[in-house]
Motif scaffolding. Structure first.
Motif: not given
Length: 820
Positions: A514, A517, A520-522
């Motif tokens: 995370t 990158k 994704a954070m979600n």
């Protein structure tokens, strides 16, 4: 009106509520879909002890406040009492959507912790992960399995209380903080588990000291003082909303086993509180604390049901054990090898949660982490009990009220609260940073500590002795059995160490990807939440699964036996039964009969002493006489003065024996043996042979003379748990003894409607001088603590509701102004 963005302001919280509801339904699905309930020993015992009061409430619409069905009579304040002034009861039901207590208390835990994390500024979906870590630790699961619902309900409100403190001191939400704190404290006290509330107080002290230090550093002492003043108002409102409950409990506490004994022969003579050995009997082992990270570090439950694929079974068969015996042996395998006499399961916080806690130590701001670490360390020190004598014996001797509580291993409730807080804050902080060399280095070190610990524990599994407190009774077992048991324990430790290693490795990889990158954070945050839940869910299922559920568990537990039916054929108004099996630790008998025994952690002090000095020995004498086919029970004064009509030693019809030597509900005394101390009183009581003599402590109670006439009669004509009516026909002034427990707070004696003083005789019973002639004697129980306390509760509850409503209105108006 304030502008509300549904997607950001409403939807995440709605999703959280739905997730928590679904999880509660899934985890406890037999309750919702199969009409089953968990077989919870403590809950069932509570039903047994409170049955008389419950029946009285249904029949009369009134509160008995006293039960004769347990320990020959005791106040019902901590057994079964409904407080009409307790409006918070309706709020609590609304907060759980009307779910039954077991899934409801888990839902409360999840929601309460979620709210706390929102107050801390944690993103909603990560707050869900933290809530799952808190609500599904095995501390909560094994407690629910045992039926310690009041303990878990008290734990469930801990985060909400801290959220109120946080709003009050750190967020500047003065009115909202006041309202939330008052409400949360009121609900916490209402949960009626003083020991957990006490541990919460210690956590809040750590928070308060940290907040004070920060106020000094930041030169904001005036604001701190103002907020502390508001906190006192919140405390007063919370206490007021529980005044009747607190008043009654405090009043009774002085006469319970938590109070001071008048005997000088005991170790704790002259001091209030529980015996030291009793307090520290369940002390968590120092090494056992590694179960926070590796659930199988100390085995599992004292006795676990294993299958034929288990290491234990395979090792037994390889050692030459009979294939016919092995399936029976592994049904109750003694997997636990820690320091305690026995456990229902390990205290497991979650491998990922512990790893995230370590992250928090590295990354969370000092003002947050210092007090959380301090509270966690304090939790461990207290839980170690007698394994850290210098610290805990000092606490027992000098720290206020600490000696009122038993099972110090329960202090881990503090760590089960603080660990997921710092863990969630740690992940939140890390995910908010940009990846650089320094962050990467600290991240690797933090994860390396957790992963390395798992590997070291795995290595320790090849060297440990795997012998514990429960093995003391295994001296006669053959070596092949002990060797097979060691193999099972070693397997549990090492396999769980590798299990924890991989859970941490996967969670750590998610965080790293995370930050780079690459994820994704979600997606990352829900994955972490899912991993935390799966980890705890799978371990929790070891101790709370389909085998714990039954249809009609309560009905089955209290189903009338042939023995019960024999006893209930007696239609006398009031008599007692002594279960010769395990009378002082069971309340099933109390469900159908008035019992000499019961199940409660705070029985009356004098009655416990009567058990220790008289009743237990006389119970054993009854057993000896029955074995010799002797049905004469004369001379067993302690048993007979309690009007014990029946002895029962099984469920069959022929397991009931009638005691013809019981004194009855009331009798006339001819001679008073005057004593001058509690020691003399209990010794003389145990030595009494018949009902003609009564023992009275003349330093506490005065009589007109020492010799009385027994010409006449007295009999019970009306019985209720809180009211007894007798008719006396006496030729001369007499002293009557009653088979009822003396309790000076609420019981009132009247002769022909005129209130009169009664005394204590035979250490625990009531006595009353009655003039010559025909008289009506009445005893009624109506304590001031209930009558007045109930009204105070009503007033404070209403005030609290007004405060909450007003603070919400003000908060909404303030937000409207801020949004233009």
């Amino acid at each position: 009106m304030p502008k509300i963005d549904f997607k950001s302001d409403v939807l995440p919280h709605l999703i959280a509520v739905v997730i928590f509801l679904l999880i509660a339904v899934v985890f406890y699905h037999p309750i919702f879909f199969q009409n089953k309930s968990i077989y919870q020993n403590d809950v069932l015992q509570g039903f047994g002890g409170g049955q008389e009061a419950s029946v009285f409430r249904k029949e009369t619409g009134q509160e008995a406040l006293w039960v004769n069905s347990m320990f020959s009579g005791m106040p019902a304040y901590m057994i079964s009492v409904y407080w009409s002034g307790d409006f918070l009861e309706y709020l609590q039901k609304a907060m759980t959507f009307g779910m039954s207590s077991t899934p409801g208390v888990t839902f409360l835990s999840l929601m309460s912790f979620y709210i706390l994390m929102l107050v801390y500024g944690v993103r909603p979906y990560l707050a869900i992960a933290g809530a799952l870590a808190f609500g599904f630790s095995t501390f909560q699961i094994v407690s629910i399995e045992a039926g310690h619902i009041w303990k878990i309900r008290a734990m469930a409100y801990m985060p909400l209380v801290l959220a109120g403190f946080k709003l009050l001191y750190d967020k500047g939400k003065t009115y909202l903080g006041l309202a939330v704190t008052a409400l949360a404290l009121a609900l916490e006290i209402k949960a009626n588990h003083p020991q957990i509330t006490y541990y919460l107080m210690l956590v809040l002290v750590c928070y308060g000291v940290s907040t004070l230090v920060n106020a000094v550093r930041n030169k904001t002492l005036p604001a701190f003082a103002r907020n502390t003043g508001l906190l006192l108002i919140a405390v007063l409102l919370a206490v007021g909303a529980n005044m009747g409950r607190l008043w009654s409990t405090f009043e009774y506490g002085k006469f319970s086993t938590r109070g001071a004994s008048e005997l000088t022969q005991t170790e704790s003579a002259g001091t209030s509180g529980l015996d030291r050995d009793y307090v520290f009997h369940w002390s968590h082992g120092k090494l056992e604390s590694f179960t926070l990270l590796v659930p199988g570090f100390s085995g599992g439950a004292t006795r676990e049901k294993l299958d034929m694929d288990s290491k234990f079974a395979r090792s037994l068969l390889a050692s030459g054990a009979s294939p016919q015996q092995v399936p029976q042996i592994v049904q109750e395998a003694y997997t636990y090898w820690g320091d305690q006499p026995g456990v229902a399961g390990p205290i497991y916080s979650g491998a990922i949660v512990i790893a995230m806690f370590v992250l928090g130590i590295f990354f969370v701001e000092r003002k947050h982490k210092i007090w959380l670490i301090a509270a966690t360390v304090l939790s461990l020190l207290l839980a170690w009990g007698k394994n850290l004598e210098w610290f805990n014996y000092f606490m027992y001797d000098y720290f206020p009220y600490y000696n009122k509580f038993r099972a110090v291993s329960m202090a881990l409730a503090m760590a089960m609260f603080t660990i997921p807080i710092l863990a969630t804050l740690g992940v939140e902080k890390v995910l908010s940073l940009s990846l650089d060399k320094q962050l990467t280095k600290k991240l690797y070190i933090a994860l390396g500590i957790s992963l390395g610990s798992c590997l070291l524990i795995w290595l320790y599994g090849s060297m440990a002795g795997f012998r514990g407190a429960v093995d003391a009774g295994f001296s006669e077992f053959p070596p092949w059995f002990l060797s097979s048991l060691k193999d099972q324990r070693q397997h549990m430790l090492q396999s769980d160490a590798i299990r924890s290693f991989f859970f941490i490795l996967v969670a750590g990889a998610i965080i790293l990807f995370t930050l780079r990158k690459q994820l994704a954070m979600n997606i990352a945050v829900p994955l972490i939440a899912l991993l935390i839940f799966l980890d705890l869910f799978m371990v929790g299922r070891r101790y709370l699964n389909a085998e714990n559920y039954q249809r009609r568990a309560t009905d089955n537990f209290f189903q009338l036996t042939a023995a019960d039916q024999v006893i209930l054929q007696n239609k006398d108004l009031h008599y007692r039964v002594l279960n010769l099996g395990n009378p002082w630790n069971e309340a099933r008998t109390s469900y159908h009969h008035s019992s000499l025994g019961g199940y409660h952690g705070a029985k009356m002090q004098r009655y416990q002493e009567l058990i220790s000095y008289c009743l237990d020995g006389q119970k054993n004498e009854v057993i000896n006489r029955l074995r010799q086919n002797q049905l004469d029970f004369q001379g067993l004064n302690a048993i007979n003065m309690l009007n014990t009509h029946y002895f029962v030693f099984g469920s069959e019809q022929n397991s009931v024996v009638r005691n013809q030597s019981a004194y009855g509900n009331a009798w006339l005394v001819s001679t008073v043996k005057a004593v001058n101390s509690a020691d003399e009183e209990i010794e003389a009581t145990c030595q009494l042979q018949d009902q003609s003599t009564a023992v009275v402590d003349v330093t506490k109670f005065k009589l007109s003379k020492n010799d009385f006439s027994t010409s006449g009669s007295i009999r019970l004509t009306e019985y209720k748990p809180n009211y007894l009516k007798y008719e006396a026909d006496l030729t001369e002034q007499s002293l009557a003894g009653f088979s009822e427990i003396y309790y000076p707070r609420g019981w009132v004696a009247r002769i022909d409607g005129v209130e009169t003083d009664h005394i204590r005789l035979n250490y625990v019973l009531r006595g009353l001088e009655i003039p010559a002639g025909k008289h009506v004697v009445e005893f009624s129980f109506s304590p001031v603590s209930y009558r007045v306390g109930n009204k105070l509760m009503m007033g404070s509850s209403l005030t609290l509701i007004v405060l909450i409503t007003g603070s919400l209105i003000l908060a909404i108006k303030k937000r409207a102004r801020e949004n233009g």
